[in-house]
Design a protein around this motif. Structure first.
Motif, PDB file in Angstrom:
ATOM      1  N   ARG A  25      48.873  46.457  37.982  1.00 50.11           N
ATOM      2  CA  ARG A  25      47.829  46.037  37.088  1.00 50.11           C
ATOM      3  C   ARG A  25      46.792  45.621  38.213  1.00 50.11           C
ATOM      4  O   ARG A  25      46.895  45.021  39.340  1.00 50.11           O
ATOM      5  N   CYS A  26      45.343  45.764  37.662  1.00 47.27           N
ATOM      6  CA  CYS A  26      44.366  45.369  38.740  1.00 47.27           C
ATOM      7  C   CYS A  26      44.281  44.178  38.751  1.00 47.27           C
ATOM      8  O   CYS A  26      44.218  43.296  38.039  1.00 47.27           O
ATOM      9  N   PRO A  27      44.299  43.471  40.122  1.00 45.55           N
ATOM     10  CA  PRO A  27      43.967  42.294  40.347  1.00 45.55           C
ATOM     11  C   PRO A  27      42.821  41.581  39.879  1.00 45.55           C
ATOM     12  O   PRO A  27      42.917  40.343  39.740  1.00 45.55           O
ATOM     13  N   HIS A  28      41.934  42.277  39.239  1.00 47.91           N
ATOM     14  CA  HIS A  28      40.668  41.552  38.610  1.00 47.91           C
ATOM     15  C   HIS A  28      40.825  41.574  37.048  1.00 47.91           C
ATOM     16  O   HIS A  28      40.048  40.880  36.454  1.00 47.91           O
ATOM     17  N   LEU A  29      42.068  41.752  36.946  1.00 47.25           N
ATOM     18  CA  LEU A  29      42.355  41.812  35.113  1.00 47.25           C
ATOM     19  C   LEU A  29      42.637  40.656  34.754  1.00 47.25           C
ATOM     20  O   LEU A  29      43.668  39.914  35.637  1.00 47.25           O
ATOM     21  N   THR A  30      42.217  39.641  33.961  1.00 46.91           N
ATOM     22  CA  THR A  30      42.441  38.322  33.776  1.00 46.91           C
ATOM     23  C   THR A  30      43.670  37.994  32.830  1.00 46.91           C
ATOM     24  O   THR A  30      44.056  39.052  32.181  1.00 46.91           O
ATOM     25  N   GLU A  31      44.241  37.010  32.708  1.00 46.89           N
ATOM     26  CA  GLU A  31      45.469  36.770  31.930  1.00 46.89           C
ATOM     27  C   GLU A  31      45.225  37.149  30.606  1.00 46.89           C
ATOM     28  O   GLU A  31      45.862  37.838  29.649  1.00 46.89           O
ATOM     29  N   GLY A  32      43.743  37.185  30.247  1.00 47.69           N
ATOM     30  CA  GLY A  32      43.233  37.300  28.733  1.00 47.69           C
ATOM     31  C   GLY A  32      42.997  39.043  28.722  1.00 47.69           C
ATOM     32  O   GLY A  32      42.474  39.478  27.517  1.00 47.69           O
ATOM     33  N   ASN A  33      43.131  39.876  29.681  1.00 51.29           N
ATOM     34  CA  ASN A  33      43.035  41.141  29.587  1.00 51.29           C
ATOM     35  C   ASN A  33      41.655  41.507  29.550  1.00 51.29           C
ATOM     36  O   ASN A  33      41.251  42.535  28.995  1.00 51.29           O
ATOM     37  N   LEU A  34      40.960  40.556  30.112  1.00 50.76           N
ATOM     38  CA  LEU A  34      39.439  40.924  30.617  1.00 50.76           C
ATOM     39  C   LEU A  34      38.984  41.160  31.862  1.00 50.76           C
ATOM     40  O   LEU A  34      39.805  40.863  32.804  1.00 50.76           O
TER      41      LEU A  34
END
Ligand code: SF4
Ligand code: SF4
Length: 99
Positions: A25-34
């Protein structure tokens, strides 16, 4: 087709510009997948456009979508090895994961 912000392309592929290994998972991907760094995301992310693959991998959960994405390219095993080894960078993937 329109991007549904499903998050799969921020997890499944390796992204050299982010030193992001395959299946991690990209560390910049938020919990809301944004994207958490949308304004500053690298060019490769800006250039990525939704296509037929997005429809083909559609599934209820992110894990399922990522699995389908990886399967479409035959990368399930390599991604599984990366995750099992807990790699966080492409370099550590090369060092830790014996192909
Ligand atoms: S896999 Fe496709 S639909 Fe999902 S976030 Fe990426 S571009 Fe959008
Ligand atoms: S930087 Fe943003 S758009 Fe690029 S992979 Fe990470 S979360 Fe996705």
């Amino acid at each position: 087709m329109e991007c549904t912000c499903c998050g799969a392309c921020c997890v499944a592929p390796d992204i050299a510009a982010l030193d992001k290994p395959l299946g991690v998972r990209c560390p910049h991907l938020t919990e809301g997948n944004l994207c958490g760094i949308y304004e500053n995301r690298p060019q490769i992310c800006r250039d990525y456009a939704a296509d037929r693959l997005c429809e083909e991998i559609a599934a209820p959960t992110l894990d399922e979508r990522v699995a389908r994405y990886l399967a479409a390219f035959g990368f399930e095993e390599e991604a599984a090895r990366n995750r099992a080894a807990g790699v966080t960078s492409m370099r550590s993937a090369r060092l830790k994961v014996v192909a």
